[in-house]
Design a protein around this motif. Structure first.
Motif, PDB file in Angstrom:
ATOM      1  N   GLY A  11      62.717  57.018  24.919  1.00 25.93           N
ATOM      2  CA  GLY A  11      61.974  55.816  24.561  1.00 25.93           C
ATOM      3  C   GLY A  11      60.938  55.402  25.594  1.00 25.93           C
ATOM      4  O   GLY A  11      60.100  54.553  25.322  1.00 25.93           O
ATOM      5  N   LYS A  12      61.003  56.011  26.769  1.00 22.04           N
ATOM      6  CA  LYS A  12      60.034  55.713  27.828  1.00 22.04           C
ATOM      7  C   LYS A  12      58.928  56.755  27.822  1.00 22.04           C
ATOM      8  O   LYS A  12      59.054  57.827  27.236  1.00 22.04           O
ATOM      9  CB  LYS A  12      60.712  55.702  29.202  1.00 22.04           C
ATOM     10  N   ASN A 126      55.822  58.968  24.118  1.00 20.74           N
ATOM     11  CA  ASN A 126      57.138  58.572  24.589  1.00 20.74           C
ATOM     12  C   ASN A 126      58.156  59.690  24.366  1.00 20.74           C
ATOM     13  O   ASN A 126      58.088  60.410  23.368  1.00 20.74           O
ATOM     14  CB  ASN A 126      57.604  57.305  23.881  1.00 20.74           C
ATOM     15  N   THR A 128      61.241  61.322  23.072  1.00 17.48           N
ATOM     16  CA  THR A 128      62.122  61.093  21.924  1.00 17.48           C
ATOM     17  C   THR A 128      63.471  61.769  22.115  1.00 17.48           C
ATOM     18  O   THR A 128      64.492  61.243  21.698  1.00 17.48           O
ATOM     19  CB  THR A 128      61.456  61.621  20.635  1.00 17.48           C
TER      20      THR A 128
END
Length: 142
Positions: A11-12, A126, A128
């Motif tokens: 997510g980052k 990002n 995943t």
């Protein structure tokens, strides 16, 4: 666990694939707006070669408008890399890079020491998945 400049959290923002000055022109703009499956592999690691082939075939079976496969050989010998990819039947639509194409920081940022490691990056850059399964890849593409 190796420490890079990124924490590699799902997510980052994923680390960037930054290129060495000698790498020339690579088709990276064609990746915008797609999922990118980045796979690091080593010629001396048979399991990483098998994984590279499986990920390349999976990516080739999915809509090219939605996903691209970037195969990164951790060896700097481009001739060896090319011969192995030909022998392994890697599809021609796979973007093929070697360690010489990337800045040294890339292997550190993606925390690559040896062997196989793959990442799925979304169209926004990002992270995943790390070592994504076939099911994970298919679920985000469908």
């Amino acid at each position: 666990m190796p420490i890079g400049s990124h924490s590699l959290e799902i997510g980052k923002e994923a680390p960037l694939l930054t290129f060495s000055s000698s790498s020339g022109s690579l088709p990276m703009p064609s990746l915008k707006g797609k999922y990118v499956l980045v796979n690091f592999w080593s010629p001396s690691d048979p399991m990483s070669r098998i994984a590279n082939k499986q990920l390349a075939m999976l990516s080739a079976s999915l809509p090219s408008s939605q996903i691209s496969h970037v195969s990164v050989c951790t060896d700097s010998d481009k001739v060896l890399q090319s011969e192995i990819m030909d022998a392994d039947g890697i599809p021609s639509n796979t973007i093929s890079l070697s360690a010489n194409d990337l800045t040294p920081e890339v292997l550190n940022d993606f925390q690559i020491s040896t062997g196989h490691r793959s990442f799925l990056i979304d169209p926004f850059g990002n992270l995943t998945a790390i070592l994504p399964s076939t099911e994970q890849i298919k679920s985000v593409i469908s």
